[in-house]
Design a protein around this motif. Sequence first.
Motif, PDB file in Angstrom:
ATOM      1  N   UNK A   3      84.070 118.092 -38.278  1.00  0.00           N
ATOM      2  CA  UNK A   3      85.370 118.474 -38.828  1.00  0.00           C
ATOM      3  C   UNK A   3      85.324 119.858 -39.487  1.00  0.00           C
ATOM      4  N   UNK A   4      84.345 120.076 -40.334  1.00  0.00           N
ATOM      5  CA  UNK A   4      84.287 121.311 -41.115  1.00  0.00           C
ATOM      6  C   UNK A   4      84.143 122.555 -40.242  1.00  0.00           C
ATOM      7  N   UNK A   5      83.271 122.492 -39.245  1.00  0.00           N
ATOM      8  CA  UNK A   5      83.080 123.692 -38.414  1.00  0.00           C
ATOM      9  C   UNK A   5      84.313 123.961 -37.560  1.00  0.00           C
ATOM     10  N   UNK A   6      84.972 122.915 -37.054  1.00  0.00           N
ATOM     11  CA  UNK A   6      86.186 123.126 -36.261  1.00  0.00           C
ATOM     12  C   UNK A   6      87.290 123.732 -37.124  1.00  0.00           C
ATOM     13  N   UNK A   7      87.428 123.244 -38.348  1.00  0.00           N
ATOM     14  CA  UNK A   7      88.437 123.802 -39.262  1.00  0.00           C
ATOM     15  C   UNK A   7      88.130 125.266 -39.575  1.00  0.00           C
TER      16      UNK A   7
END
Length: 193
Positions: free
Chosen positions: A144-148
Amino acid sequence: MLHLHSESTKRWLHQVDNHLDELLLDHAHCERKAASTAMNLMNAYTENLDICEEMARIVEEELEHFFMVVEILKKRGIPFRRIAPGPYGRNLTGLIRQNHPDRAVDRMLVASLIEARSCERFRLLAEHVKEREPELSEFYAGLFESEARHHTTYVRLAEHFVDRETVRQRLAELSKLESEIIAEGSDMPRMHS
C-alpha cells in the motif's frame, strides 16, 4: 490522498473469490508494466534529472514487486505466463492528449491514477483475504505505502510541465473518467477489472 472519484465494487471482490490465481498472475504483469512505464517516462524526459531519479526508483521498486509476486505464483504452483490484458489500461491511456505539454502532464497523471487504483485494490484485497490467507493479506497490506508514494510522485512530477492548479484540474478530470472506466469493469478477472 489517492484522488479517486469512486471505490471498487463488490463485483471485483467476487472476481477475487472466484479467480484469485488469475488475479495474482495479472498482478505480476501489472508490476512489470509499471516498471516499463517508468522507464519509458525516464527515456521521454531524460533531460530532467528529477524525473529520471524518481523514475529509476519506481522502476527498481516495481521490478522488486514483480519478482515478489512471481515468487508467490511459484509457491502456489501457478506458472507465469502471458495473459490478455483487460481494457482498463488501454482505455485510460487513450485519454492522453497529444500536444506538449499536455501529453507530458497526462502521461504522469494517468500513471498516478493507475497507481492509486492499485493502491485501493491492494488494500481491499488485503482486508478481504485476511482470515483465509493471512500471508497474502500481509503482502498486499505491505504494498500500500509504495503504491501511494508512486501516485503522489507522478502527480508532483506533472508540475514540471504546468502549474499546480492546472495539474489539479486535469487530475480531477481524469479521475472522473477513470471512475467511469473502472465502473464499466471487465468479465476478465484483472487487478483493474
